[in-house]
Design a protein around this motif. Structure first.
Motif, short mmCIF file in Angstrom:
data_model
loop_
_atom_site.label_atom_id
_atom_site.label_comp_id
_atom_site.label_asym_id
_atom_site.label_seq_id
_atom_site.Cartn_x
_atom_site.Cartn_y
_atom_site.Cartn_z
N MET A 144 62.57 13.96 13.93
CA MET A 144 61.57 13.63 12.91
C MET A 144 60.87 12.31 13.23
N GLY A 145 61.55 11.41 13.90
CA GLY A 145 60.98 10.11 14.22
C GLY A 145 60.12 10.11 15.47
N LEU A 146 59.81 11.27 15.98
CA LEU A 146 59.01 11.38 17.20
C LEU A 146 57.62 10.77 16.99
N LYS A 147 57.12 10.09 18.01
CA LYS A 147 55.81 9.46 17.92
C LYS A 147 54.71 10.50 17.66
N ASP A 148 54.79 11.64 18.36
CA ASP A 148 53.81 12.71 18.18
C ASP A 148 54.21 13.52 16.95
N LYS A 149 53.60 13.24 15.83
CA LYS A 149 53.96 13.88 14.55
C LYS A 149 53.66 15.37 14.53
N THR A 150 52.84 15.87 15.48
CA THR A 150 52.57 17.31 15.51
C THR A 150 53.79 18.09 16.00
N LEU A 151 54.72 17.40 16.69
CA LEU A 151 55.94 18.05 17.18
C LEU A 151 57.17 17.72 16.33
N ALA A 152 57.13 16.62 15.60
CA ALA A 152 58.29 16.15 14.83
C ALA A 152 58.84 17.24 13.92
N GLY A 153 60.13 17.53 14.06
CA GLY A 153 60.81 18.51 13.22
C GLY A 153 60.62 19.96 13.64
N LYS A 154 59.81 20.20 14.65
CA LYS A 154 59.56 21.58 15.09
C LYS A 154 60.63 22.03 16.07
N THR A 155 60.77 23.35 16.15
CA THR A 155 61.74 23.95 17.05
C THR A 155 61.03 24.40 18.32
N ALA A 156 61.72 24.26 19.45
CA ALA A 156 61.19 24.71 20.74
C ALA A 156 62.31 25.40 21.51
N ILE A 157 61.94 26.28 22.40
CA ILE A 157 62.90 26.97 23.26
C ILE A 157 62.58 26.59 24.70
N PHE A 158 63.59 26.07 25.40
CA PHE A 158 63.44 25.69 26.80
C PHE A 158 64.29 26.61 27.67
N ASP A 159 63.74 27.05 28.78
CA ASP A 159 64.52 27.74 29.81
C ASP A 159 64.98 26.66 30.77
N VAL A 160 66.29 26.47 30.88
CA VAL A 160 66.86 25.38 31.67
C VAL A 160 67.70 25.95 32.80
N THR A 161 67.45 25.49 34.02
CA THR A 161 68.28 25.83 35.16
C THR A 161 69.05 24.58 35.56
N VAL A 162 70.37 24.71 35.64
CA VAL A 162 71.24 23.57 35.97
C VAL A 162 71.22 23.38 37.49
N LEU A 163 70.72 22.23 37.92
CA LEU A 163 70.64 21.94 39.35
C LEU A 163 71.84 21.16 39.86
N SER A 164 72.43 20.35 38.98
CA SER A 164 73.63 19.59 39.36
C SER A 164 74.43 19.30 38.10
N VAL A 165 75.71 19.04 38.31
CA VAL A 165 76.60 18.71 37.21
C VAL A 165 77.37 17.46 37.60
N ASP A 166 77.32 16.46 36.76
CA ASP A 166 78.07 15.23 36.99
C ASP A 166 79.15 15.12 35.93
N THR A 167 80.27 14.58 36.31
CA THR A 167 81.35 14.35 35.37
C THR A 167 81.64 12.87 35.33
N ARG A 168 81.63 12.32 34.13
CA ARG A 168 81.92 10.90 33.98
C ARG A 168 83.43 10.73 33.93
N THR A 169 83.92 9.86 34.78
CA THR A 169 85.35 9.54 34.76
C THR A 169 85.48 8.04 34.53
N LEU A 170 86.36 7.67 33.66
CA LEU A 170 86.58 6.27 33.35
C LEU A 170 87.78 5.76 34.13
N PRO A 171 87.68 4.54 34.66
CA PRO A 171 88.80 4.00 35.43
C PRO A 171 89.94 3.61 34.50
N GLU A 172 91.13 3.53 35.09
CA GLU A 172 92.28 3.04 34.34
C GLU A 172 92.09 1.54 34.13
#
Length: 75
Positions: free
Chosen positions: A31-59
């Motif tokens: 809702m806080g989007l700068k472009d008020k014409t898009l704020a609160g609207k729904t969109a559908i994206f086709d997404v292809t996963v090109l890479s996957v990263d995993t966050r690991t925290l050190p001891e």
């Protein structure tokens, strides 16, 4: 990616995705989007996963602390 930092539904739609997966992800523009014409609207994206990263925290130990600043310990 963290829930709440991007468009509502984006992170949830990608959970468990693997490299080369294609997903249809439904999102809601914030809702806080700068472009008020898009704020609160729904969109559908086709997404292809090109890479996957995993966050690991050190001891957190004396070795870690010493790497941050020589002589520092975990306390």
């Amino acid at each position: 990616m963290e829930t709440g930092k991007y468009m509502e539904g984006l992170v949830e739609g990608l959970v468990g995705a693997q490299i080369n997966d294609t997903r249809e992800v439904t999102v809601t523009f914030p809702m806080g989007l700068k472009d008020k014409t898009l704020a609160g609207k729904t969109a559908i994206f086709d997404v292809t996963v090109l890479s996957v990263d995993t966050r690991t925290l050190p001891e957190i130990d004396d070795e870690f602390a010493n790497n941050i600043r020589p002589g520092m310990n975990v306390e």
